[in-house]
Design an enzyme around this catalytic site. Structure first.
Site, PDB file in Angstrom:
ATOM      1  N   ARG A  42      29.566   6.076  11.873  1.00  0.00           N
ATOM      2  CA  ARG A  42      28.690   4.978  12.159  1.00  0.00           C
ATOM      3  C   ARG A  42      28.522   4.595  13.386  1.00  0.00           C
ATOM      4  NH1 ARG A  42      27.515   2.108   7.482  1.00  0.00           N
ATOM      5  NH2 ARG A  42      27.307   0.287   8.571  1.00  0.00           N
TER       6      ARG A  42
ATOM      7  N   GLY B 192      25.626  -6.192  12.918  1.00  0.00           N
ATOM      8  CA  GLY B 192      24.260  -6.818  12.896  1.00  0.00           C
ATOM      9  C   GLY B 192      23.882  -7.644  13.990  1.00  0.00           C
TER      10      GLY B 192
END
Ligand code: F6R
Length: 622
Positions: free
Chosen positions: A63, A137
């Site tokens: 990721r 985020g």
């Protein structure tokens, strides 16, 4: 570092000076805003946390992977180790896994804007070292919060937006002395999209989710909080998926889940499919190679819809006045093939949207519209944004994804599973052919004129192609020092050309461009000389004559031609043979040797095909 309190400052002048300094520092927006497509992982249990965290981070590294770190809570202190590099490199350098303590958090970072350095690597500590967090985020109001916290004496050590979470939580904890209450206040103050996990020095662990993935693994010896199942799949197959706007408080023995106001919410434990535990390389050198080789099987498993579901899906498309199909990167290339199939065979008027462009495009979704959203991960921010725009305008959203627990699947009225098992290699391979397989099934249902695809036959054809790879290695060795390559295709093959050139760019770092053959003469021909390498996708179908003309055009200018065709031709310097199939089904087959060409070119050029530089698998930022 300790927390600086205004009360500690001796004179008024000192105080004023300090405030001015802090205001200036807080207002000076960092040159770089730290955005993430990272992995976060936490553990609270009866085992040593750090080795479990390092193992989980290693599995989630696909990721994002430019820095890594771990923090544990131990004897009323928080211990942190972090550094720049892949998880194993940082672990080799600083022994992340040696940290003591049975509560901890870990992180792998993939910076899109922020500098890659140790200070920006997570975990981040609050200025008094009482709380540490890992975050994935963006905190939109971080500058405002940073200014406010600085004025109250909280200090910052990184350029990241994430660090404000640690100090905000610390400030709220300093006021309430209650970890859960401080989470509730913190969550009401944060704006943005985030998932974060926090630990306190006295052993508390909290995990919150707002528009970024987060789930809880329920193990025999403790709980995990993770952005991905792979973070804990080796330890447990039981999972609780947090919904948006929920947070969990975890200890070694208990879990409580609440909404952001603190009201307890019921939760359900789900069993993870066993396949996720198979997410290792088996005997293959790289995940990417393994995933290319899985395709004869994965195309057969794609979709897995009952006839009723397929009927329902087809009926939804047919009754919609406006049909849209969207995706990003490889998923967009699959969407283009879907558009071609729907229009040509089912005679459905359909528009394709590059997901990242929807917000800038004149798209008129309404209640008579349907959006088919393609996304392997189901978490690409661009795709989610398109789906949200469509849904907010009353359109129906259906999705085709590999992760049925993803945000995209959750927001769709129906979601079809690629069912191809975890795709770990950053470059999409098997998910592409699975997307195509589903689009073929759907086209066939919609029109009935496209011959029912015999996927067993196609699967056999792909297996045969995969057995014969040594000539592809030879071509790749020829490409070792090539800097540009062009991939040509006409009709449906132009989208395969796009996908092949994307694979070549990502995996081998060769500059690759694709064109429809007929476009050469409108400009790109100027680039062709005796240094050029041109791949021509030229099966013996309705495009053959036109692509043969293009092949002559580039050959006449001295280019080396790699022909991919079921018909041998002396004009090709290198020939990649194909079996003969119906025109519509070539994309499923012809992409496979081209994926291998990209893979072996990466090997020739010493690039790691599983982890292309600067890229991350799940692009959860805009
Ligand atoms: C290319 C690749 C990317 C993804 C794109 C969309 O090899 O992997 O272009 O296809 O980022 O990702 P998903 O399908 O997860 O939305």
């Amino acid at each position: 570092m300790h927390q600086l309190s205004t009360r500690q400052l001796s004179s008024k002048n000192d105080w004023e000076e300090d405030i001015v300094r802090k205001i200036l520092a807080a207002f000076k927006a960092p040159k770089t805003l730290d955005q993430h497509m990272c992995s976060i992982l936490g553990y609270a249990g009866s085992s040593q946390a750090a080795p479990l965290l390092v193992e989980g981070l290693r599995r989630m590294e696909y990721r994002g992977y430019d820095s890594a770190g771990v923090a544990t809570s131990f004897m009323d202190r928080i211990l942190v180790k972090k550094g720049v590099g892949r998880v194993f490199e940082v672990n080799n350098a600083v022994n992340l896994d040696s940290l003591p303590g049975d509560v901890g958090i870990g992180h792998t970072r993939w910076a899109t804007h922020g500098k890659v350095n140790e200070a920006n690597a997570h975990p981040h500590l609050s200025s008094s070292n009482g709380i540490a967090i890992v975050h994935n985020g963006i905190i939109d109001n971080y500058l405002e919060l940073k200014r406010e916290l600085s004025l109250s004496g909280y200090t910052f050590r990184s350029e990241t937006d994430s660090e404000v979470i640690a100090n905000l939580l610390q400030r709220n904890y300093d006021t309430t002395r209650d970890f859960k209450k401080s989470m509730i206040t913190t969550l009401s103050q944060l704006k943005g999209k985030y998932a974060f996990i926090a630990i306190s020095k006295d052993g508390g662990l909290a995990a919150a989710r707002f528009q970024e993935p987060l789930m809880i693994g329920v193990g025999k010896h403790g709980y995990f909080a993770s952005s991905d199942i792979l973070g804990f799949v080796r330890n447990t197959d039981e999972v609780v998926y947090l919904d948006n706007g929920q947070f969990a408080m975890l200890s070694s023995k208990a879990i409580s889940i609440s909404d952001f106001e603190g009201n307890p919410t019921p939760h359900q434990i789900t069993k993870i499919s066993k396949e996720f535990a198979d997410a290792d390389k088996s005997d293959y050198v790289h995940y990417t190679l393994k995933e290319i080789y899985e395709q004869p099987i994965t195309i057969l498993r794609a979709g897995g819809m009952t006839t009723r579901e397929l009927d329902w899906l087809a009926a939804s498309i047919v009754r919609s006045k406006n049909v849209y199909i969207t995706g990003s990167g490889t998923s967009f290339n699959a969407a283009l093939i879907g558009k071609y199939l729907f229009s040509k065979y089912a005679r459905i008027k359909i528009e394709s949207l590059i997901s990242s462009e929807t917000q800038f495009s004149p798209v008129y979704f309404d209640s008579n519209s349907i959006l088919i959203a393609l996304s392997q991960s189901g978490e690409s921010a661009d795709v989610l944004e398109t789906a949200n725009i469509a849904k907010d305008s009353g359109a129906e959203v259906i999705s085709i994804t590999n992760v049925m627990t993803s945000s995209l699947a959750h927001m769709s009225s129906i979601s079809v599973s690629l069912n191809c098992g975890p795709e770990i290699g950053v470059a999409a391979t098997k998910s592409f052919t699975s997307q195509l397989a589903i689009l073929y099934k759907l086209t066939n249902k919609l029109c009935g004129v496209l011959d029912a695809p015999d996927f067993n036959q196609i699967s056999n054809n792909i297996s045969k192609l995969l057995l014969n790879y040594s000539y592809i290695q030879q071509i790749a060795s020829e490409l070792k020092n090539v800097s540009d390559i062009y991939v040509l295709g006409n009709g449906i093959h132009q989208y395969v050309a796009m996908e092949a050139s994307l694979k070549l760019k990502e995996l081998s770092y060769i500059h690759a461009e694709s064109f429809p053959g007929g476009e050469l003469k409108h400009g790109p021909l100027a680039l062709i000389d005796s240094n050029a390498y041109v791949v021509v996708i030229n099966p013996g179908d309705s495009t053959y004559a036109s692509m043969s003309t293009a092949t002559h055009e580039v050959k006449a200018r001295g280019a080396k031609v790699i022909g991919i065709s079921n018909i041998p031709n002396e004009i090709y310097d290198y020939w990649m043979p194909l079996p003969t199939v119906d025109e519509a089904f070539y994309p499923l087959i012809e992409i496979v040797p081209l994926q291998l060409l990209a893979y072996y070119s990466a090997i020739e050029r010493n690039a790691n095909p599983d982890y292309p530089r600067n890229l991350a698998k799940s692009v959860t930022v805009k």
